[in-house]
Design an enzyme around this catalytic site. Sequence first.
Site, PDB file in Angstrom:
ATOM      1  CG  ASP A   1      56.316  51.872  26.847  1.00  0.00           C
ATOM      2  OD1 ASP A   1      57.550  53.269  26.280  1.00  0.00           O
ATOM      3  OD2 ASP A   1      54.968  51.706  27.007  1.00  0.00           O
TER       4      ASP A   1
ATOM      5  CB  CYS B   1      53.954  55.094  26.558  1.00  0.00           C
ATOM      6  SG  CYS B   1      52.912  55.295  26.348  1.00  0.00           S
TER       7      CYS B   1
ATOM      8  CB  THR C   1      50.204  56.046  21.292  1.00  0.00           C
ATOM      9  OG1 THR C   1      49.366  55.729  23.364  1.00  0.00           O
ATOM     10  CG2 THR C   1      49.807  54.959  20.339  1.00  0.00           C
TER      11      THR C   1
ATOM     12  CG  HIS D   1      43.261  78.110  28.251  1.00  0.00           C
ATOM     13  ND1 HIS D   1      41.592  78.234  26.868  1.00  0.00           N
ATOM     14  CD2 HIS D   1      43.304  79.296  28.159  1.00  0.00           C
ATOM     15  CE1 HIS D   1      42.304  79.397  26.828  1.00  0.00           C
ATOM     16  NE2 HIS D   1      43.086  80.177  27.408  1.00  0.00           N
TER      17      HIS D   1
ATOM     18  CG  HIS E   1      41.695  79.559  31.530  1.00  0.00           C
ATOM     19  ND1 HIS E   1      40.874  79.138  30.419  1.00  0.00           N
ATOM     20  CD2 HIS E   1      42.156  80.458  30.593  1.00  0.00           C
ATOM     21  CE1 HIS E   1      40.597  80.313  29.703  1.00  0.00           C
ATOM     22  NE2 HIS E   1      41.448  81.293  29.966  1.00  0.00           N
TER      23      HIS E   1
HETATM   24  C1  RB5 Z   1      54.179  49.706  23.701  1.00  0.00           C
HETATM   25  O1  RB5 Z   1      53.888  48.756  23.173  1.00  0.00           O
HETATM   26  C2  RB5 Z   1      52.434  50.492  23.349  1.00  0.00           C
HETATM   27  O2  RB5 Z   1      51.240  49.733  23.645  1.00  0.00           O
HETATM   28  C3  RB5 Z   1      52.879  51.872  24.716  1.00  0.00           C
HETATM   29  O3  RB5 Z   1      54.402  51.905  24.548  1.00  0.00           O
HETATM   30  C4  RB5 Z   1      51.872  52.430  24.423  1.00  0.00           C
HETATM   31  O4  RB5 Z   1      51.884  53.278  23.267  1.00  0.00           O
HETATM   32  C5  RB5 Z   1      50.789  52.585  25.323  1.00  0.00           C
HETATM   33  O5  RB5 Z   1      49.677  53.685  25.883  1.00  0.00           O
END
Ligand code: RB5
Length: 149
Positions: free
Chosen positions: A8, A65, A67, A98, A133
């Site tokens: 994203d 993304c 996180t 694994h 595994h």
């Molecule tokens: C975008 O702001 C954020 O929500 C996305 O990049 C991600 O972290 C979602 O899991």
Amino acid sequence: MKVAVGSDHAGFEYKELIKKHLEDKGFQIIDKGTYSKESVDYPVFGESVGKAVSSGEADMGIVICGTGIGISISANKVPGVRAALCTNEYMARMARKHNNANVLALGARVLGIDLVLGIVDQFFSTDFEGGRHERRVNLIMNIEKDLCK
Ligand code: RB5
């Protein structure tokens, strides 16, 4: 090896750096977007990379993304995908050894780029160990087979 990459807006800059890093090493990149820093919805790109891996268009995938959480959840909804969110090099090695992960998920707002490139290198230079595994990975894949009956 063909690697599908997708992110994203939060992961866009890292996607571009990872693409260059892997292209320099001879990997063939299939870029599923996003193509700018404009705000977009991460599930679209998790699904797109997941489908590229699931269909065989790509051998492996990378999703990024903020996180890494949302896009890894999204990719994992595609049958055949084993996306692993890795925050260090040890996790990247274990995800391959694994879990036979076929998609690497990364959090661009969590990790520095040097660590990210280290994680990418570990992921793509480690093979699945098989053995005990394999049985466990097969049990994972049976879950989706049962649910898709
Ligand atoms: C975008 O702001 C954020 O929500 C996305 O990049 C991600 O972290 C979602 O899991």
